[in-house]
Design a protein around this motif. Structure first.
Motif, PDB file in Angstrom:
ATOM      1  N   CYS A   1      -4.393  -4.714   7.930  1.00 44.86           N
ATOM      2  CA  CYS A   1      -5.273  -3.727   6.378  1.00 44.86           C
ATOM      3  C   CYS A   1      -6.773  -4.393   6.547  1.00 44.86           C
TER       4      CYS A   1
ATOM      5  N   GLU B   1      -6.981   4.636   0.205  1.00 43.41           N
ATOM      6  CA  GLU B   1      -8.185   4.512   0.026  1.00 43.41           C
ATOM      7  C   GLU B   1      -8.871   5.073   0.470  1.00 43.41           C
TER       8      GLU B   1
ATOM      9  N   ALA C   1      -1.482   4.807   3.381  1.00 41.23           N
ATOM     10  CA  ALA C   1      -2.566   3.060   3.060  1.00 41.23           C
ATOM     11  C   ALA C   1      -3.382   4.225   3.328  1.00 41.23           C
TER      12      ALA C   1
ATOM     13  N   ASP D   1     -17.124  -0.188  -6.259  1.00 42.19           N
ATOM     14  CA  ASP D   1     -16.010  -1.284  -6.306  1.00 42.19           C
ATOM     15  C   ASP D   1     -15.654  -2.023  -7.034  1.00 42.19           C
TER      16      ASP D   1
ATOM     17  N   HIS E   1      -7.278  -1.419  -4.963  1.00 46.14           N
ATOM     18  CA  HIS E   1      -7.743  -2.258  -4.014  1.00 46.14           C
ATOM     19  C   HIS E   1      -8.259  -3.239  -4.662  1.00 46.14           C
TER      20      HIS E   1
ATOM     21  N   ASN F   1      -9.101  -1.193   6.542  1.00 46.42           N
ATOM     22  CA  ASN F   1      -9.374  -0.537   5.012  1.00 46.42           C
ATOM     23  C   ASN F   1     -10.443  -1.355   4.693  1.00 46.42           C
ATOM     24  N   ARG F   2     -11.744  -0.585   5.214  1.00 48.61           N
ATOM     25  CA  ARG F   2     -12.573  -1.165   4.754  1.00 48.61           C
ATOM     26  C   ARG F   2     -13.241  -1.350   4.036  1.00 48.61           C
ATOM     27  N   ARG F   3     -12.050  -0.606   2.237  1.00 50.38           N
ATOM     28  CA  ARG F   3     -13.069  -1.274   0.962  1.00 50.38           C
ATOM     29  C   ARG F   3     -11.860  -2.091   0.701  1.00 50.38           C
ATOM     30  N   LEU F   4     -10.915  -2.680   1.106  1.00 52.30           N
ATOM     31  CA  LEU F   4     -10.577  -4.024   0.813  1.00 52.30           C
ATOM     32  C   LEU F   4     -11.169  -4.861   1.207  1.00 52.30           C
TER      33      LEU F   4
ATOM     34  N   PHE G   1       0.913  -1.318  -0.449  1.00 54.35           N
ATOM     35  CA  PHE G   1      -0.094   0.244  -0.190  1.00 54.35           C
ATOM     36  C   PHE G   1       1.116   1.508  -0.251  1.00 54.35           C
TER      37      PHE G   1
ATOM     38  N   VAL H   1     -12.442   6.828  -2.073  1.00 55.86           N
ATOM     39  CA  VAL H   1     -13.919   6.376  -1.493  1.00 55.86           C
ATOM     40  C   VAL H   1     -15.085   6.712  -2.387  1.00 55.86           C
TER      41      VAL H   1
END
Ligand SMILES: [Zn+2]
Ligand SMILES: [Zn+2]
Length: 776
Positions: free
Chosen positions: A725, A638, A634, A646, A696, A728-731, A614, A642
């Motif tokens: 990691c 992310e 990182a 996705d 991502h 990281n909410r996206r991941l 990252f 945002v």
């Protein structure tokens, strides 16, 4: 009439939560005789009366328990009737093994808040009002049973009015241990940095005047001092940052109420629920543009850590219409422990704060504010502290008493016994003696509190961690066995134990830094682990991110551009090309030196860390060459994505799985193709936000593919997600969705942090499995 007498032994969080008054009222309503008492195991109740009444009591005991109580078990036994006439509350006895929880600190309840703001109430504007449904608990308790003499309220003798409430079973303050009023309880006053009291009729209003004038106030709270400034005043926020030597790291903002929080952030219904829980954690939510918060509160990221007042003193600050939002950050210098003692605060903060709002209710346990965020719709605990400590986290099997010391950064230790693991509050980084002192202080307190005498000590595999050397010394002094658990194995074990999974699982441990069994720095790992095998300490490393060089070692963590150089070099790119040099924002000479270091393997450890990947990507895509705080690069990467979708749009970003070359070697997850796609996007002038989103997606796709291959080889269909990691909410969202689509059963952390804050819980789970199950 048939008389029946029952003895109920109730275990769980049943002390200091209004349980005895609740039972007392229940017994009166059902017209039963008998008694209730706190003991070190929880509470013991005996009730006697007509059989159907006793039965009704038993039913209602669980169904109607007070809001802060948590019943883990009730053992019921019939005993011979004694033909008593009344129901009594008996005085605590301190004996036997301690297994009851002290409750965690709880936010001011609605009834207390009403009294606080009612000019006709005898506690009008009294900053220390509380009742059995709210108030400080863990932070003011020396040991259990939780009774006033065991708390820092011991030195305040209740006045007649308070004592009457305390003694009246019908009163909300019946046996409320910290009960107090302006006549008999603690008080607040204002202090100058030189330690002299600043005279004022109303110290709270005087503090507000100073805050509104842009001053920095040190305010004593529940778990320690906060440093506060007006969050809408950029100049004040910058002054605080300068004095605290904390430049980039986001600061938390306390908003007056939910409505005020909504003006600052977009708050989803689930986030609203989190904000309002009695633990009142800091919740990460999306900032509104133009919300009026000073830009340097949370620079470079789209989120704001927002929370609501949880102590009467804080409610009083916000009762003034001038106060909208305050930066409330732990009073410390960078990663030092939060200050709690008045003299300690003065000594440590006199060059930071312009004035101090102090009080004389001693804080016995340091406790920062807890931090939470939503991953999809589920809450994730990021920092476990006030409001959560010392509530036990269940273990899937019995553990002997043991101590797991955790790791290095964001340390939390765990004391385990029986079916519960008691995690300490967030202790910060164990990098120096101050950190270690806090560790010792918290350990002594928690061992004392629960009367746990460890029979084994668990530590990380890293020989250089302060926590490891401390664990070795401590165990040697006590002649205790040591158990070492690999860092990423501990992460996966934590996720498994939290969900009660013992059988084999595929673990994706995506993390910053951890010491591997090959002496290298791991952090992008696909492991196969189990807690019920012949050796729970053993795990298989199915795959890992390809090793890349960290030119300069630790320096590469502070300077992500070095990581980018290492990663691009490993991906087979010419790092001395003008294009790469300009992307790195470095001087050609620096690049040449680092390249030579890599080639000669000088001070360039190898890492498979996902966090470092990252960093490398953020350095190239965002130009984030140097960081001010851990994981900054990182987090910004992310944050930058945002508002992007996705979708797994560009498969050329997907990391590829390669076999290890020879049998028995773990597979390698390679990034070469991803780097080429990324550089080509940059050349085309693609938006950084799009590139970040694609990265991502490609990262998630690579690990999902690795898990699918692990399933083919092992037949295991269960995946545990862990490691720093996963903050990281996206991941996390991409992995969860993608793995479920592949038919996996997926487990993510909820009550235990996926980061290093959850490490000791996983260490404890592995060690408990080893100690209790092996040889059975
Ligand atoms: Zn209350
Ligand atoms: Zn009083």
């Amino acid at each position: 009439m048939l008389l029946r007498r029952e003895r109920h032994e109730v275990r769980g969080v049943v002390q200091g939560v209004g349980f005895r008054p609740f039972v007392y009222r229940l017994a009166l309503e059902e017209n039963l005789a008998g008694f209730i008492g706190n003991d070190t195991g929880g509470v013991t109740i005996e009730v006697e009366g007509p059989a159907e009444r006793v039965e009704a009591f038993r039913r209602r005991l669980e169904a109607e328990a007070p809001p802060l109580a948590r019943i883990d078990s009730i053992v019921v036994r019939e005993t011979p009737p004694r033909r008593e006439k009344e129901f009594r509350i008996i005085v605590s006895e301190a004996s036997g093994q301690v297994s009851t929880g002290i409750p965690a600190d709880a936010a001011t309840c609605a009834e207390c808040l009403r009294e606080l703001l009612d000019p006709n109430d005898r506690r009008y504007r009294y900053p220390f009002l509380n009742c059995t449904n709210c108030g400080p608990r863990y932070t003011i308790t020396r040991r259990i049973p939780y009774d006033r003499p065991q708390t820092s309220m011991a030195r305040f003798t209740m006045c007649a009015a308070c004592q009457a409430e305390y003694d009246d079973p019908a009163n909300r303050r019946f046996h409320a241990q910290p009960n107090a009023c302006p006549v008999c309880g603690p008080r607040v006053w204002l202090v100058a940095p030189d330690g002299t009291e600043i005279p004022s009729v109303d110290p709270v209003t005087a503090a507000i005047d100073r805050l509104m004038a842009g001053e920095i106030m040190a305010i004593k709270g529940i778990g320690g001092f906060h440093l506060a400034v007006d969050a809408t005043n950029e100049f004040a926020v910058m002054r605080l940052r300068d004095r605290k030597h904390r430049y980039g790291k986001p600061l938390a903002v306390m908003a007056r109420d939910l409505e005020a929080a909504r003006e600052l952030c977009v708050i989803t219904p689930q986030e609203e629920e989190l904000l309002l829980t009695v633990a009142r954690p800091i919740v990460l939510a999306l900032k509104r543009t133009g919300c009026g918060i000073a830009p340097s509160v949370a620079p470079g990221i789209p989120w704001l850590g927002v929370f609501l007042p949880y102590a009467p003193l804080q409610h009083l600050l916000f009762a003034d219409s001038r106060v909208r939002a305050l930066v409330m950050t732990s009073a410390n210098l960078s990663e030092e422990p939060i200050a709690i003692d008045n003299d300690e605060a003065l000594a440590r903060l006199r060059h930071i704060a312009d004035a101090f709002l102090m009080h004389d209710r001693e804080i016995l346990q340091r406790c920062d504010d807890s931090v939470m965020a939503l991953v999809d719709a589920s809450p994730q605990l990021i920092r476990r502290a006030r409001g959560f400590v010392p509530l036990g986290v269940p273990l899937p099997f019995d553990s002997p008493p043991l101590l797991a010391v955790g790791g290095h950064l964001k340390n939390v230790f765990t004391l385990a016994r029986g079916r519960f693991a008691y995690q300490s509050q967030h202790l910060g980084d164990l990098e120096n003696l101050t950190g270690l002192d806090f560790f010792r202080e918290a350990l002594e307190h928690l061992m004392h509190t629960f009367e746990i005498e460890p029979v084994a000590v668990v530590h990380d595999l890293h020989p250089g961690y302060l926590s490891t050397s401390w664990a070795k010394e401590w165990a040697a002094e006590r002649n205790l066995p040591l158990i070492a658990v690999q860092h990423h194995h501990a992460h996966i074990a934590a996720c498994m134990a939290e969900h009660g999974i013992e059988g084999p699982a595929i673990g994706l441990s995506l993390d910053g830094t951890g010491y591997g069994t090959d002496g290298r720095i791991w952090g992008g790992e696909v492991l196969i682990a189990q807690l019920d095998g012949p050796d729970p300490c053993h795990f298989d490393r199915f795959a890992h991110l390809d090793y890349v060089s960290m030119p300069g070692g630790e320096a590469a963590i502070r300077e992500p551009w070095r990581m980018a150089l290492g990663a691009l070099h490993a991906a087979g790119l010419d790092v001395e090309s003008p294009e790469v040099i300009s992307l790195l924002g470095a001087k050609p000479r620096e690049v040449r030196v680092l390249k030579r270091m890599i080639e000669r393997e000088l001070n360039t450890p190898l890492t498979s860390s996902c966090g470092r990947l990252f960093d490398a990507v953020a350095a190239v895509v965002l130009g984030r060459g140097v960081v001010d705080y851990e994981a900054q690069a990182a987090i910004e990467l992310e944050g930058c994505a945002v508002h992007e979708d996705d979708e797994m749009s560009r498969s050329e970003y997907a990391l590829e799985l390669w076999d290890g070359g020879e049998p028995g070697r773990p597979n390698v997850i390679r990034t070469n193709r991803m780097w080429k796609a990324l550089l080509s996007d940059l050349r085309c002038g693609e938006d950084p936000s799009r590139i970040a989103a694609r990265f991502h997606a490609g990262l998630a796709e690579g690990f999902i593919n690795a898990a699918a291959n692990a399933r083919i080889e092992s037949g295991i269909n269960c995946v545990a997600l862990s490691g720093g990691c996963m903050h990281n909410r996206r991941l996390a969202r991409l992995l969860q969705a993608g793995l479920e689509e592949e038919g996996f059963q997926v487990f993510e952390h909820r009550n235990v942090s996926p980061g290093d804050g959850g490490l000791s819980y996983g260490q404890a789970a592995v060690a408990a499995a080893k100690l209790t199950k092996v040889g059975q």
